[in-house]
Design a protein around this motif. Structure first.
Motif, PDB file in Angstrom:
ATOM      1  N   SER A  21     -48.563 -48.689 110.583  1.00 12.19           N
ATOM      2  CA  SER A  21     -49.827 -47.974 110.394  1.00 12.19           C
ATOM      3  C   SER A  21     -49.680 -47.059 109.188  1.00 12.19           C
ATOM      4  O   SER A  21     -48.670 -46.358 109.041  1.00 12.19           O
ATOM      5  CB  SER A  21     -50.179 -47.138 111.629  1.00 12.19           C
ATOM      6  N   ALA A 294     -57.439 -52.220 114.528  1.00 12.97           N
ATOM      7  CA  ALA A 294     -56.201 -52.408 115.292  1.00 12.97           C
ATOM      8  C   ALA A 294     -56.344 -53.515 116.326  1.00 12.97           C
ATOM      9  O   ALA A 294     -55.396 -54.270 116.580  1.00 12.97           O
ATOM     10  CB  ALA A 294     -55.798 -51.103 115.965  1.00 12.97           C
ATOM     11  N   HIS A 329     -51.971 -51.666 109.988  1.00 14.55           N
ATOM     12  CA  HIS A 329     -53.246 -51.028 110.315  1.00 14.55           C
ATOM     13  C   HIS A 329     -53.549 -49.993 109.236  1.00 14.55           C
ATOM     14  O   HIS A 329     -52.782 -49.049 109.033  1.00 14.55           O
ATOM     15  CB  HIS A 329     -53.155 -50.363 111.693  1.00 14.55           C
ATOM     16  N   THR A 330     -54.661 -50.179 108.534  1.00 16.39           N
ATOM     17  CA  THR A 330     -55.039 -49.276 107.447  1.00 16.39           C
ATOM     18  C   THR A 330     -56.221 -48.401 107.868  1.00 16.39           C
ATOM     19  O   THR A 330     -56.948 -48.710 108.810  1.00 16.39           O
ATOM     20  CB  THR A 330     -55.416 -50.061 106.186  1.00 16.39           C
TER      21      THR A 330
END
Length: 452
Positions: A21, A294, A329-330
Motif C-alpha cells: 500500500s 483494495a 493499493h494506491t
C-alpha cells in the motif's frame, strides 16, 4: 517443437504477489526491494563468454562447430550442415497446418504495415536550402547486413523472427542473417516458416555467445554483420555487450515485465491472466498491478489462486509472482500513473474504462496498451508494433525496436559561395579560439580575398 505440453500444476502450488500500500510508511523501501534486478552477469559467465568470443575470432568456423557440439549436442561435420537454405524455410512454411500458415501471414502483414508507417513518419531523407543557396539536410540509408538472434532451447519464438526481420526488411536492409540454436538438432517448423515469411536471407542453426561472435567478427561461413538484434539468455546478453562497438546492438534485455493500471472495471480474471502472461516467461519476470480499489486487488488474487492450477507453466508463474510480483493499493489512479512512470515498465496496460484520460499522464513505458480489450499478448504476436522493448527501467531513455534501428543518418552539407562568406568568418573565429589554425585557414581560403 516439444512433443507434449507440461502437465498442469499441482493444486497446492500457490502464487502470492507481494501486497503493498502506498500509504504504508515502508512502501518506498519495499517497492525498491521488489523492483531490484541486477543486469550484471555472473563472473563465471563473463569469463566463459570472453573465452568463446576469442576462440571464434581466432578459429572461426571450427570454434563455432566445437561450441555447437558442446552446448547444443549437435554434431555437424561442417558449417554447411548448419545452414538453413531458403528452400528448407519455404518447405517448413508449406508443411504447416493451414491455421498456422494463415496466422503467420496475418501477423506478418500487420507488423509490416506498422513499420511501413514508421518508415514514412521518421525514416526519410530531407533537406532544405538557406537563402544564400546553402543546402543542409539528412540522408537516411539502411544498414547493409544485420544479424537477428532468435532464442531456442526451452522455447521457440517465431514471433521474434517477425519482429526483428520485418522492420529490417522494411528499412531496406539488403541481407538479414538469422541464427537460432537447435539443441539436439530439433528444428522448430514455425520458426523456420516465420523466417520464410519475414524475408530472412541466410540462416544458421547456431546459438549462444558463439553465434553472436560469429555475426560480429565473421567466420569462413558466417558473414560479418553491421548490427545484431534479438533477445537471448545471459550468455547472449553478455556477448552482445562485449562485441558492441565492433557491431551495433539493439539493447541488453533483462527479464520481461508487465505493469497493469486498473480502476476495477476490467474482469479480474482477465487481469490475473495478463499478469501470468509475463510471469510464465521465467522466474525473474515481473508482474505488477496498481489499483486504488483494495477489494479489486483481493478479487485479482482470488483469480490467481483459481487459475494457477490450470496453467502448464504454473511453477514458473508461481516463482515469478512470489519473487518479483506485487499487488499495490494506491491512493488514486493519478498516483498509480506517477509510480508507473518511476518504474518505466516494458509493457504497460491501462485496464480502465477511459484509458485515453490516463494516457497523457504516462511518460515512460516500452509499449502502452489502452483499454480492457488490449491484452499485452496481442502486442507480442500480431497487433503490429514491435515487441522488442526496453526493460529494467530503460524505457526512461530507450525505445522499442523499429525501422530506425536498421537505418543510419548522414548529414548533408553543400555550402554555396555566398554562404561560405558568412560561415567562413564564424568558423575562423571559433577555430582560432580553439587553437586549431588549419581549421581556420581552411575556412579563410574560401573567403573572397582569402582572409577573415
Amino acid at each position: 517443437m516439444s512433443a507434449s505440453a507440461p502437465a498442469p500444476a499441482p493444486a497446492a502450488l500457490q502464487a502470492r504477489p507481494l501486497r503493498l500500500s502506498t500509504q504504508a510508511p515502508d512502501f518506498e523501501a519495499r517497492l525498491q526491494q521488489r523492483l531490484h534486478w541486477s543486469a550484471e552477469a555472473d563472473a563465471a559467465i563473463e569469463q566463459r563468454v570472453l573465452e568463446i568470443i576469442a576462440d571464434v575470432r581466432r578459429r572461426g568456423d571450427a570454434a563455432v562447430l566445437d561450441c555447437t557440439r558442446r552446448f547444443d549436442r549437435l554434431h555437424a561435420p561442417d558449417m554447411a550442415a548448419l545452414e538453413l537454405h531458403p528452400a528448407e524455410l519455404q518447405a517448413a512454411f508449406e508443411q504447416l497446418p493451414a491455421a498456422q500458415r494463415e496466422a503467420l501471414q496475418q501477423a506478418a502483414a500487420r507488423v509490416r504495415h506498422y513499420h511501413q508507417a514508421q518508415l514514412q513518419a521518421c525514416g526519410q531523407s530531407w533537406s532544405y536550402r538557406d537563402a544564400d543557396g546553402t543546402l543542409l539536410g539528412q540522408k537516411v540509408t539502411p544498414l547493409e547486413r544485420v544479424g537477428i538472434y532468435v532464442p531456442g532451447g526451452r522455447a521457440a519464438y517465431p514471433s521474434s523472427v517477425l519482429m526483428n526481420a520485418i522492420p529490417a526488411q522494411v528499412a531496406g536492409v539488403s541481407e538479414i542473417v538469422m541464427v537460432v540454436p537447435t539443441p539436439d538438432g530439433l528444428k522448430n517448423p514455425l520458426v523456420l516458416a516465420a523466417a520464410h515469411v519475414a524475408g530472412v536471407t541466410r540462416a544458421y542453426t547456431i546459438g549462444g555467445a558463439q553465434a553472436v561472435a560469429a555475426l560480429a567478427y565473421g567466420t569462413q561461413s558466417v558473414p560479418k554483420v553491421d548490427k545484431i538484434t534479438g533477445p537471448g539468455n545471459a550468455y547472449v546478453a553478455s556477448a552482445k555487450k562485449h562485441v558492441f562497438g565492433q557491431v551495433g546492438i539493439d539493447m541488453i534485455a533483462g527479464p520481461s515485465e508487465i505493469l497493469v493500471l486498473a480502476d476495477g472495471s476490467t474482469p479480474p480474471d482477465w487481469v490475473a491472466m495478463d499478469l501470468f502472461s509475463q510471469a510464465e516467461h521465467d522466474e525473474l519476470a515481473q508482474s505488477i498491478l496498481l489499483c486504488p480499489d483494495a477489494a479489486y486487488l483481493d478479487a485479482v488474487q482470488q483469480q490467481i489462486d483459481a487459475l494457477l492450477p490450470q496453467m502448464p507453466r504454473a511453477a514458473i508463474i508461481a516463482a515469478s509472482l512470489n519473487g518479483r510480483g506485487a499487488l499495490i493499493h494506491t491512493r488514486s489512479l493519478e498516483e498509480a500513473c506517477a509510480i508507473s512512470n518511476r518504474i518505466a515498465p516494458e509493457h504497460l496496460e491501462v485496464a480502465c474504462r477511459d484509458p485515453q484520460r490516463w494516457e497523457p499522464l504516462l511518460h515512460h513505458a516500452g509499449a502502452i496498451f489502452l483499454g480492457a480489450y488490449t491484452s499485452e499478448s496481442l502486442g507480442d504476436y500480431c497487433a503490429g508494433p514491435n515487441h522488442v522493448l526496453p526493460t529494467a527501467g530503460t524505457a526512461r531513455f530507450s525505445s522499442p525496436l523499429g525501422v530506425y534501428d536498421f537505418q543510419k543518418r548522414s548529414s548533408l552539407i553543400e555550402v554555396s559561395a555566398a554562404g561560405a562568406q558568412t560561415l567562413g568568418r564564424i568558423a575562423s573565429v571559433l577555430a582560432h579560439g580553439e587553437g586549431l589554425q588549419a581549421h581556420a585557414r581552411a575556412a579563410e581560403m574560401r573567403l573572397v580575398g582569402g582572409a577573415a
